[in-house]
Design an enzyme around this catalytic site. Structure first.
Site, PDB file in Angstrom:
ATOM      1  N   TYR A  93      88.333  -7.984  78.815  1.00  0.00           N
ATOM      2  CA  TYR A  93      89.694  -7.473  79.002  1.00  0.00           C
ATOM      3  C   TYR A  93      90.625  -7.927  77.892  1.00  0.00           C
ATOM      4  O   TYR A  93      91.502  -7.182  77.461  1.00  0.00           O
ATOM      5  CB  TYR A  93      90.242  -7.883  80.367  1.00  0.00           C
ATOM      6  CG  TYR A  93      89.672  -7.043  81.479  1.00  0.00           C
ATOM      7  CD1 TYR A  93      89.806  -5.656  81.430  1.00  0.00           C
ATOM      8  CD2 TYR A  93      88.974  -7.600  82.541  1.00  0.00           C
ATOM      9  CE1 TYR A  93      89.267  -4.853  82.422  1.00  0.00           C
ATOM     10  CE2 TYR A  93      88.428  -6.813  83.534  1.00  0.00           C
ATOM     11  CZ  TYR A  93      88.574  -5.437  83.475  1.00  0.00           C
ATOM     12  OH  TYR A  93      88.037  -4.646  84.444  1.00  0.00           O
ATOM     13  N   GLU A 147      63.067 -13.951  95.996  1.00  0.00           N
ATOM     14  CA  GLU A 147      63.839 -12.865  95.378  1.00  0.00           C
ATOM     15  C   GLU A 147      64.990 -12.361  96.250  1.00  0.00           C
ATOM     16  O   GLU A 147      66.109 -12.247  95.790  1.00  0.00           O
ATOM     17  CB  GLU A 147      62.906 -11.684  95.024  1.00  0.00           C
ATOM     18  CG  GLU A 147      63.659 -10.513  94.387  1.00  0.00           C
ATOM     19  CD  GLU A 147      62.766  -9.323  94.050  1.00  0.00           C
ATOM     20  OE1 GLU A 147      61.534  -9.411  94.216  1.00  0.00           O
ATOM     21  OE2 GLU A 147      63.320  -8.305  93.608  1.00  0.00           O
ATOM     22  N   ASP A 184      59.161  -9.453  95.855  1.00  0.00           N
ATOM     23  CA  ASP A 184      58.604  -8.170  96.285  1.00  0.00           C
ATOM     24  C   ASP A 184      57.395  -7.857  95.425  1.00  0.00           C
ATOM     25  O   ASP A 184      57.171  -8.474  94.381  1.00  0.00           O
ATOM     26  CB  ASP A 184      59.625  -7.042  96.088  1.00  0.00           C
ATOM     27  CG  ASP A 184      60.789  -7.119  97.075  1.00  0.00           C
ATOM     28  OD1 ASP A 184      60.640  -7.780  98.115  1.00  0.00           O
ATOM     29  OD2 ASP A 184      61.839  -6.507  96.778  1.00  0.00           O
TER      30      ASP A 184
END
Lengths: 697, 369
Positions: B102, B201, B253
């Site tokens: 910004y 995870e 996973d």
């Protein structure tokens, strides 16, 4: 077949109204409403608007009045819709009102052929009939002609058995316009109530009028559609972009190549001539004395036979001979093209785009019928980039809105490999995709349709080829435009790089390190290492001049010398009123300036102003150069091409010296086809020019 | 990254940044376009460093020079960032990467087009200067992981006092939140009573193991990775493994993206290969879910998508996966065309993962309890 010469519609209707009066016209209407355009509620409204607007445009054109047309559609109870159409045309004299609105206008000019809008419809009588059949409503007409002191107000119905109008409540009164409050000097207003349906979309009254306005840039057309509570559902206004009325087209006689046996027999029957040669010469175009004699001798018919007495056997022989004997082509001044510049204006009126290219091809002949193709292509701007391009089809300035897929005009578009010209064309099949719209206008004395519905143009090799040539020309324009856009973007980036970013980098490093700012000139030369050219077209509002400035930057390490050439729209009406650097004319439409020394790191600007153009007329040009080393943003001129342009210029000059009447003679002396050949060469020279631009990548 | 232990002084950092400006300035004085030289940051330019045991950038360099608008803008941005960092160092402030994005609004032609650009540029500067972004006073937006288990840290709080936190007794259900800076000036590893550390995870699985009391039952610390682990998460795992000498086990996973999470933990990530030895835990083990597990436990699974397949193919040419184990797993996965989530184990009930699956899998790698 649109004209009275071939359309079955017209012949049938005439037969009914003439010989077989016992069958009511309403029955004929009912039977044939699918090809008269009254087969669905939605289409009936479009057809009704079309008949009214076409009539207004034709009438204004004949009376040399710039048309203002207002269409109003009001939804009433149920499926009833009130249609009001008003124009500022010449009006209809009181005595003629019954005929115009009460009779199917059939075969009034049997032997005359010319390009009119009206040849595509049943006429305004169909609207009166449809309204009466669906709602029982009478059609109210207000007509004012300039010579009368008051207007005629009348209500019309139809006697369907007698094919005749029934007038009622006729009165004469001063006509005060509802919207302006002023007396109407001349014009026509009709209003009626019919069963119909207003729908938006591709096949809508709105789209019909939008398309009509594109090909009638001299007309101002507006539309207001109101719902049941009087609220405005849709409106549009298309203001004229040209004050130039289409020229009055000449009526021509039929050409033997397009004649059919039945028509020939009727012509023979009705003939007043006593000799066959004079029959042939006076009733057909393109038949000289020599040709008439040859036709007769080939057919074994003696010259002194009475045309009225020629039997069908001999008529058949004549038809065969017509194809064998060499005939002059029909004259083409019976056509009224829109003109490429006006198409551009019309398109820009209806579509906001970044690029527009239009071309009017020279008239040609197919089977004895003169025709002329005009093509326009717009790209970018507000056009949607998803899905197929928009196709705008026109026959004799009338929009074709149905059966797009089966139309020869569409097929011609589909036959082009659009990928080569910068449009997405998956599999090279169907319509291309992208933010583009293509317009095709076929002007002809005899538009051949696939069916009586007259919504799709029938396949015809000559027409197809002409359209293709036109499309390739505008396609090349698009390709150039896209290429230039890309080049311009790249050049712009480089300019930003060396003029903005690089100095900032130098400033920052100097500040961070507390060192002196380096001299950037050698760095810039190394980054750019080229000569750049940037042209900008503009419009001087105050002085009404089109402007062009060409800036040339030398970002190389050594001095350069070039001749810069600019393509400009030179003609009788357009002249260069300002020119910063003098220079000289290289050829028609090509101006040249010599730049003797352009030192490294310097730039120079050439600016010119042109009078005789309107805003938006000059939107695209080309800059060429002669000299060593490339210029980014300009194309190296090919001297051979320049020579071609000079040659074609000389040819044009010769042609301009010959007056119109002389031209007729030339046409007679020189074999007509040869002349057309020459014309073609002329246009080919310009095509080569375009090819060259393409090949120079 | 020469040595993480030896952090650079403020002056060293400023000088390193100035070298970048000097390279540009010198070039311009010589009349050539300014430039910056960087290693190629892709899988084609990472190689195994035998000494460090992790993947590092190779020798391929790319030059960013001011001959195209995009590159010239990048150079200008680098200079703006240099100036900005100098100001922060001098005034003792720090900013997040997002704040810098910004702040760049005021940099005119040097402003960033997206947050991603500013993040990448910060990494570029790390690589070229061999500094850490902490040296630049730049903080990431991402928050670190959560930890639950019987391990104790001391963290210096905002007042400058050291605070002692046990990640089992002193925290709520959400665990201990890992700060963005886990270097010794901020965080000390005090003591532990665990046998291993398990990185998880997904949040759902982390919460399941916490609720089932798995940390105490199996004597381990649980870390929630929150997807692709933040630098601080990888760094704290590296420190726990190094300073406490505990094995790191990854439980994720079974899909190509999870394999990449594991690779970034065990071998180093491609984007941060310049500091792999500082972030990567050599010897971290992948526990599951494996392609074998999908078959062995008959887990509910999803079809591999086109993207999944191309990710798997891409991994087959990634040097980090060039081992027999990973080639087998990836090929098996392609063969069965399936992927499965950790939570698919719930097919057999909420306790199946802690009662059956994890004990069996841990026993396989010698961590049975």
């Amino acid at each position: 077949m649109g004209g009275p010469s071939g359309g079955n519609t017209m012949v049938d209707a005439r037969d009914i109204s003439g010989k077989q009066k016992q069958i009511a016209v309403s029955e004929f209407f009912e039977k044939n409403k699918h090809f008269l355009g009254f087969d669905s509620l939605q289409r009936s409204l479009i057809t009704a608007v079309k008949e009214a607007v076409d009539n207004s445009l034709d009438a204004c054109e004949e009376a040399r009045i710039l048309p203002n047309i207002v269409v109003e559609i009001n939804r009433l109870k149920g499926e009833d819709i009130e249609l009001i159409s008003q124009d500022n045309g010449p009006g209809i004299p009181r005595d003629a009102i019954e005929n115009v609105f009460g009779k199917f206008l059939l075969g009034s000019r049997f032997h005359a052929i010319r390009q009119t809008r009206g040849q595509q419809g049943i006429g305004i009588t169909g609207v009166v009939m449809y309204a009466q059949l669906t709602t029982g409503a009478k059609t109210r007409v207000i007509s004012k002609i300039a010579n009368d002191s008051s207007a005629v107000f009348v209500e019309l119905g139809l006697d369907t058995r007698k094919n005749k109008a029934i007038k009622s409540k006729e009165r004469r009164e001063i006509w005060i316009d509802d919207s302006t409050g002023e007396e109407v000097k001349h014009g026509l207003k009709i209003s009626t109530i019919m069963k119909a349906k207003y729908q938006r979309g591709k096949q809508s009254v709105y789209q019909y009028l939008r398309m009509t306005s594109i090909v009638n840039p001299h007309a101002t057309i507006s539309l207001i559609v109101r719902g049941r509570d009087g609220e405005i559902i849709e409106q549009g206004e298309w203001i004229r972009t040209s004050e130039r009325l289409p020229r009055v087209v000449e009526e021509i006689k039929p050409h033997p190549h397009g004649i059919q046996l039945g028509t020939l027999q009727r012509m023979l029957r009705e003939s007043e001539q006593r000799k066959m040669t004079s029959f042939l010469r006076h009733n057909f175009s393109g038949v000289s004395v020599r040709a008439a004699k040859e036709v007769l001798s080939t057919s074994d018919i003696e010259d002194d036979r009475m045309p009225k007495r020629i039997n069908s056997e001999d008529a058949k022989k004549l038809i065969i001979s017509f194809q064998k004997v060499k005939l002059l082509p029909p004259p083409t001044d019976c056509l009224s093209p829109i003109d490429d510049l006006l198409i551009k204006k019309g398109l820009s009126k209806a579509i906001d785009s970044r690029f527009a290219s239009t071309v009017t091809r020279l008239p040609t002949v197919s089977q004895g019928n003169p025709f002329q193709i005009e093509v326009g292509l717009v790209f970018g701007g507000d056009l949607s980039a998803d899905g197929p391009i928009e196709v705008l089809r026109f026959a004799n300035r009338v929009p074709l809105m149905y059966q797009q897929g089966g139309c020869a005009l569409t097929k011609a578009i589909e036959s082009i490999d659009w990928k080569r010209y910068g449009l997405d064309h998956p599999g090279g099949k169907g319509l291309p995709k992208g933010a583009a719209a293509v317009l095709i206008h076929l002007a002809s004395t005899n538009v051949q349709f696939t069916s009586e519905a007259k919504e799709a143009v029938a396949d015809n090799e000559e027409v197809f080829d002409e359209i293709r040539k036109g499309l390739l020309e505008v396609g090349r324009g698009l390709k150039n435009h896209l290429k230039k856009k890309d080049q311009r973007k790249k050049a712009k980036e480089k300019f930003e790089l060396v003029n903005v970013i690089l100095p900032e980098i130098a400033k920052k490093t100097s500040k961070i390190l507390g060192r002196e700012e380096p001299d950037l000139a050698p760095v810039i030369t190394q980054i750019m290492n080229a000569v750049f050219c940037e042209e900008e077209l503009g419009w001087d509002k105050e002085r009404k001049l089109a402007t062009c400035s060409i800036k040339i930057f030398n970002y190389t390490a050594r001095a350069r010398a070039y001749t810069i050439l600019l393509k400009w729209p030179e003609n009788e009406n357009i002249s260069m009123v300002e020119n910063s650097n003098g220079g000289r004319k290289e050829a028609r439409g090509i101006w040249a300036w010599r730049l003797d020394t352009l030192n490294p790191g310097t730039s120079t600007t050439i600016s010119i102003s042109l009078s005789g153009l309107s805003k938006g007329d000059w939107t695209d040009t080309d800059v060429f150069f002669r000299g060593n080393g490339d210029i980014i943003g300009a194309t190296k001129i090919d001297e051979k091409i320049l020579e071609e342009i000079r040659k074609s210029e000389a040819l044009t000059a010769i042609r301009n010296e010959i007056s119109d009447s002389d031209l007729q003679e030339v046409n007679q002396i020189v074999s007509g086809s040869d002349w057309v050949e020459e014309e073609k060469n002329n246009s080919d020279a310009i095509n080569i020019f375009a090819d060259f631009e393409e090949g120079s990548e | 990254m020469s040595n993480v232990g030896q952090r650079k002084t403020k002056e060293e950092v400023k000088d390193a940044l100035k070298d970048i400006a000097s390279e540009m300035h010198n070039k311009m004085e010589k009349g050539v376009p300014p430039s910056m030289t960087l290693p190629v940051r892709s899988k084609t330019n990472i190689g195994f460093d035998n000494k460090l045991g992790v993947y590092k950038y190779g020798k391929k360099k790319s030059t960013r020079d001011a001959t195209s608008l995009g590159s010239a803008r990048q150079l200008l941005r680098s200079l703006h960032v240099t100036e900005f960092i100098e100001q922060m160092i001098d005034s003792g402030k720090s900013s997040t990467l997002r704040e810098m994005y910004y702040i760049s609004e005021a940099w005119g032609h040097g402003k960033f087009g997206s947050q991603n650009e500013s993040n990448n540029l910060a990494e570029d500067l790390e690589i070229v200067t061999k500094c850490l972004r902490e040296d630049f006073k730049l903080r990431p937006e991402e928050d670190g992981a959560r930890i639950i288990g019987n391990v104790t840290f001391e963290e210096r709080n905002r007042k400058g006092d050291w605070m002692r936190i046990n990640c089992r007794d002193d925290v709520g259900d959400s665990g201990y939140g890992v700060p963005y800076n886990v270097e010794s000036e901020k965080l000390t590893l005090v003591e532990e009573d665990v046998d291993f550390i398990m990185a998880i995870e997904t949040g759902g699985m982390f919460d399941r193991l916490v609720e089932n009391g798995f940390d105490e039952e199996a004597r381990c610390a649980l870390i929630h990775l929150k997807g692709q682990p933040a630098r601080s998460t990888r760094r704290i795992m590296k420190r726990m493994s190094q300073e406490w000498n505990k094995p790191i086990i990854v439980f994720a996973d079974c899909d190509p993206w999870s394999f990449r999470i594991y690779a970034s933990i065990a071998y180093g990530a491609i984007k941060t290969a310049h500091i792999s030895e500082y972030l990567a835990t050599k010897g971290a083990q992948y526990l599951g879910i494996t392609a074998d597990d999908i078959l062995a436990y008959d887990l509910p699974s999803d079809e591999l998508t086109k993207q999944d397949l191309s990710a798997l193919d891409s991994e087959l040419t990634d040097p980090r996966f060039n081992t027999g184990y990973w080639r087998d797993q990836i090929n098996l996965m392609k063969e069965i065309g399936k992927k499965a989530e950790q939570q698919s184990l719930a097919k057999y009930g909420l306790d199946f993962v802690t009662d059956t699956y994890l004990p069996e899998k841990l026993a396989d790698i010698g961590l049975g309890y």
